[in-house]
Write a protein that holds these residues in place. Structure first.
Motif, short mmCIF file in Angstrom:
data_model
loop_
_atom_site.label_atom_id
_atom_site.label_comp_id
_atom_site.label_asym_id
_atom_site.label_seq_id
_atom_site.Cartn_x
_atom_site.Cartn_y
_atom_site.Cartn_z
N VAL A 81 0.81 -1.17 -0.11
CA VAL A 81 -0.04 0.14 -0.14
C VAL A 81 0.78 1.19 -0.01
CG1 VAL A 81 -2.01 -1.02 0.97
CG2 VAL A 81 -0.33 -0.08 2.65
N VAL A 82 0.37 2.40 -0.42
CA VAL A 82 0.91 3.67 -0.15
C VAL A 82 0.02 4.62 0.61
CG1 VAL A 82 1.24 5.95 -1.66
CG2 VAL A 82 2.11 3.68 -2.57
N ALA A 83 0.38 5.32 1.60
CA ALA A 83 -0.39 6.12 2.37
C ALA A 83 -0.09 7.62 1.98
CB ALA A 83 0.08 5.93 3.77
N SER A 84 -1.07 8.36 1.90
CA SER A 84 -0.78 9.70 1.49
C SER A 84 -1.69 10.74 2.53
CB SER A 84 -1.87 9.92 0.18
OG SER A 84 -1.99 11.31 -0.16
N LEU A 85 -1.26 11.87 2.54
CA LEU A 85 -1.47 12.91 3.61
C LEU A 85 -2.93 13.24 3.24
CD1 LEU A 85 -0.02 16.37 2.61
CD2 LEU A 85 0.35 14.51 1.09
N ILE A 86 -3.35 13.05 2.09
CA ILE A 86 -4.99 13.53 1.89
C ILE A 86 -5.90 12.97 2.84
CG2 ILE A 86 -6.85 13.75 0.27
CD1 ILE A 86 -4.82 13.97 -2.10
N PRO A 151 0.39 -2.50 -6.98
CA PRO A 151 0.80 -3.63 -7.45
C PRO A 151 1.99 -4.25 -6.60
CG PRO A 151 0.08 -2.35 -9.30
CD PRO A 151 0.26 -1.51 -8.03
N LYS A 152 2.22 -5.40 -6.37
CA LYS A 152 3.52 -5.97 -5.70
C LYS A 152 4.99 -5.61 -6.63
CE LYS A 152 1.10 -8.65 -2.35
NZ LYS A 152 0.82 -9.99 -1.86
N ALA A 153 4.53 -5.49 -7.83
CA ALA A 153 5.82 -5.40 -8.57
C ALA A 153 6.44 -4.06 -8.64
CB ALA A 153 5.47 -5.71 -10.16
N LEU A 154 5.83 -3.07 -8.23
CA LEU A 154 6.26 -1.78 -8.04
C LEU A 154 7.26 -1.56 -6.75
CD1 LEU A 154 6.04 1.09 -9.54
CD2 LEU A 154 4.41 1.73 -7.60
N PRO A 155 8.62 -1.18 -6.90
CA PRO A 155 9.57 -1.11 -5.72
C PRO A 155 8.99 -0.02 -4.96
CG PRO A 155 10.65 -1.01 -7.98
CD PRO A 155 9.28 -0.94 -8.32
N PHE A 156 9.24 -0.45 -3.54
CA PHE A 156 8.72 0.61 -2.53
C PHE A 156 9.18 2.09 -2.55
CE2 PHE A 156 8.41 -3.55 -0.35
CZ PHE A 156 6.95 -3.75 -0.04
N ALA A 157 10.50 2.12 -2.88
CA ALA A 157 10.88 3.50 -2.78
C ALA A 157 10.25 4.36 -4.15
CB ALA A 157 12.38 3.55 -3.25
N GLN A 158 9.87 3.67 -5.04
CA GLN A 158 9.28 4.48 -5.98
C GLN A 158 7.68 4.59 -5.65
OE1 GLN A 158 9.48 2.93 -10.12
NE2 GLN A 158 11.44 2.03 -9.58
N ALA A 159 7.10 3.48 -5.19
CA ALA A 159 5.65 3.68 -4.65
C ALA A 159 5.66 4.85 -3.60
CB ALA A 159 5.32 2.27 -4.17
N LYS A 313 -7.59 7.40 -3.65
CA LYS A 313 -7.95 5.73 -4.40
C LYS A 313 -7.92 5.36 -5.72
CE LYS A 313 -9.29 4.83 -0.03
NZ LYS A 313 -8.66 3.93 0.94
N ARG A 314 -8.23 6.58 -6.37
CA ARG A 314 -8.23 6.21 -8.19
C ARG A 314 -6.92 6.79 -8.72
NH1 ARG A 314 -10.98 11.32 -10.94
NH2 ARG A 314 -9.08 12.08 -10.03
N ASP A 315 -6.18 7.69 -8.16
CA ASP A 315 -4.85 8.29 -8.84
C ASP A 315 -3.73 7.37 -8.38
OD1 ASP A 315 -6.62 10.02 -10.02
OD2 ASP A 315 -5.83 11.72 -8.59
N ILE A 316 -3.45 6.91 -7.16
CA ILE A 316 -2.28 6.21 -6.79
C ILE A 316 -2.17 4.91 -7.46
CG2 ILE A 316 -1.09 5.12 -4.75
CD1 ILE A 316 -1.66 7.53 -3.29
N PRO A 317 -3.20 4.03 -7.65
CA PRO A 317 -3.06 2.92 -8.32
C PRO A 317 -2.99 3.31 -10.02
CG PRO A 317 -4.96 2.63 -6.95
CD PRO A 317 -4.50 4.01 -6.96
N PHE A 318 -3.40 4.15 -10.31
CA PHE A 318 -3.46 4.81 -11.88
C PHE A 318 -1.72 4.94 -12.19
CE2 PHE A 318 -3.10 8.42 -14.66
CZ PHE A 318 -3.47 7.73 -15.97
N TYR A 319 -1.12 5.73 -11.35
CA TYR A 319 0.18 6.19 -11.55
C TYR A 319 0.91 4.91 -11.36
CZ TYR A 319 -1.30 11.10 -11.07
OH TYR A 319 -2.20 12.13 -11.06
N ALA A 320 0.73 4.02 -10.45
CA ALA A 320 1.70 2.89 -10.37
C ALA A 320 1.33 2.19 -11.58
CB ALA A 320 0.82 2.02 -9.08
N GLU A 321 0.26 1.71 -11.95
CA GLU A 321 0.18 1.18 -13.30
C GLU A 321 0.93 1.75 -14.45
OE1 GLU A 321 -0.98 -1.85 -13.93
OE2 GLU A 321 -2.07 -2.22 -12.02
#
Ligand SMILES: [Zn+2]
Ligand SMILES: [Zn+2]
Length: 365
Positions: A81-86, A151-159, A313-321
């Motif tokens: 997961v990614v946590a955001s300040l929003i 997605p689990k394929a995305l490195p944590f530092a980038q995520a 909820k929409r944008d973080i998974p979108f940029y990850a993909e």
């Protein structure tokens, strides 16, 4: 757990062993794998605004879910997961209208004053939690509204960078301004957030993406993020240089700097009907004079940008993909990985133009 605590205004970041409460309600406990250094944390720590010390700051977090409150239903242990300040409630009229970034009850993701604090010192003193996250720590306890699965394929530092810098930069272009294919975009300031703006303009299908900065190294990197043209404003007058490339001016100018001279130049770069978007806030004291008639005759607008008008909820998974598909340059935003104890040095290194973003990935040292 280990956390980097700001104990006094201007006193910097200091690693301590502190206590974290158990998840309750809709809370999610995250084992932090990466936490980005965003300049606003340094501003808060130095000026003592926003949160009284002692406080754990840090608001760009990636990690793995390890435990859930009894009412948390969206995630499972093991999720990346990614946590955001929003912070948003999901129930107010702004949230229900799709504007979660403008939520009227952002405190809904925090605990009530009558409930136990999420963070305490080993001696039992309450420690404030910045943005409902406190990301400069080995673990984060946050409301599930502030968390998105990646997605689990995305490195944590980038995520981690998806939590603030990318939401702000790319969201300014895609959400706040709503740039459409074929339109022309100028990005002033090619630091970490401006580079995300360039990536957003590329995703939007902008026909020209002109990056303006004072450092050639940053401009070369801007090309690798999708800039079609670059202008060094220390060597050339940026307004004339833009007019040479776009005689009619640009449809959109995004200012990631926030100083008066840049805002005034940005206005002069606009095409008829074009918009200037203020993302950077400089030192927080910038003001400009506007000529109402010339703005009206040229049909220009000026808009401020808050968190890229993002729906996390929409944008973080979108940029990850998009990053995994090779359509968004996220990997090169991570310039340096550091340990939790190196935060002060990490913020210092952000002054170096060669550094886009610094990310904590070692929470043991
Ligand atoms: Zn930030
Ligand atoms: Zn709301």
């Amino acid at each position: 757990m280990k956390a980097s605590v700001v104990s006094s205004v201007g006193g910097g970041f200091d690693v301590q062993d502190i206590e974290l409460d158990k998840p309750m309600g809709c809370e999610v406990l995250i084992d932090v794998k990466a936490s980005g250094l965003c300049h606003s944390d340094l501003t808060l720590a130095r000026a003592g605004i926003g949160y009284a010390p002692p406080v754990v700051l840090g608001h760009e977090v990636a990690g793995v879910v390890i435990a859930l409150g009894e009412e948390a239903s969206e995630f499972n242990p093991g999720d990346h997961v990614v946590a955001s300040l929003i912070q948003f409630c999901g129930r107010c009229v702004q949230c229900l209208s799709g504007h979660t970034h403008a939520c009227l009850q952002p405190e809904a993701t925090l605990r009530e004053d009558t409930e136990p604090a999420r963070l305490r010192s080993s001696g039992g003193r309450v420690i404030n939690q910045g943005f409902g996250l406190g990301g400069f720590a080995a673990q984060v306890l946050a409301h599930e509204n502030q968390i998105a699965r990646v997605p689990k394929a995305l490195p944590f530092a980038q995520a981690a960078l998806l939590g603030c810098g990318v939401l702000t930069g790319a969201g300014a272009v895609l959400n706040t301004a709503g740039v459409r294919h074929g339109e022309t975009v100028i990005i002033i300031g090619a630091g970490g957030v401006g580079l995300s703006g360039i990536g957003g303009a590329q995703l939007a299908g902008a026909s020209r993406i002109i990056a303006i900065d004072v450092a050639d190294g940053k401009l070369e990197r801007a090309r690798r993020f999708g800039a079609t043209d670059v202008i060094n404003s220390r060597e050339r007058d940026p307004v004339q240089a833009v007019r040479a490339l776009l005689p009619g001016g640009a449809d959109y100018v995004f200012d990631f700097v926030g100083v008066r001279a840049v805002i005034e130049q940005g206005l002069q770069m606009l095409a008829k009907g074009g918009g200037l978007y203020l993302v950077g806030i400089g030192d927080g004291a910038t003001s400009v004079e506007l000529h109402a008639l010339s703005l009206q005759l040229n049909q220009n607008r000026i808009e401020t940008v808050y968190m890229g008008s993002s729906n996390l909820k929409r944008d973080i998974p979108f940029y990850a993909e998009m990053a995994l598909a090779g359509r968004f340059n996220l990997a090169e935003l991570v310039s340096r990985e550091i340990a939790l104890s190196q935060i002060n040095d990490g913020f210092e290194s952000l002054k170096d133009g060669a550094i886009a973003r610094v990310v904590i990935t070692d929470f043991v040292n």
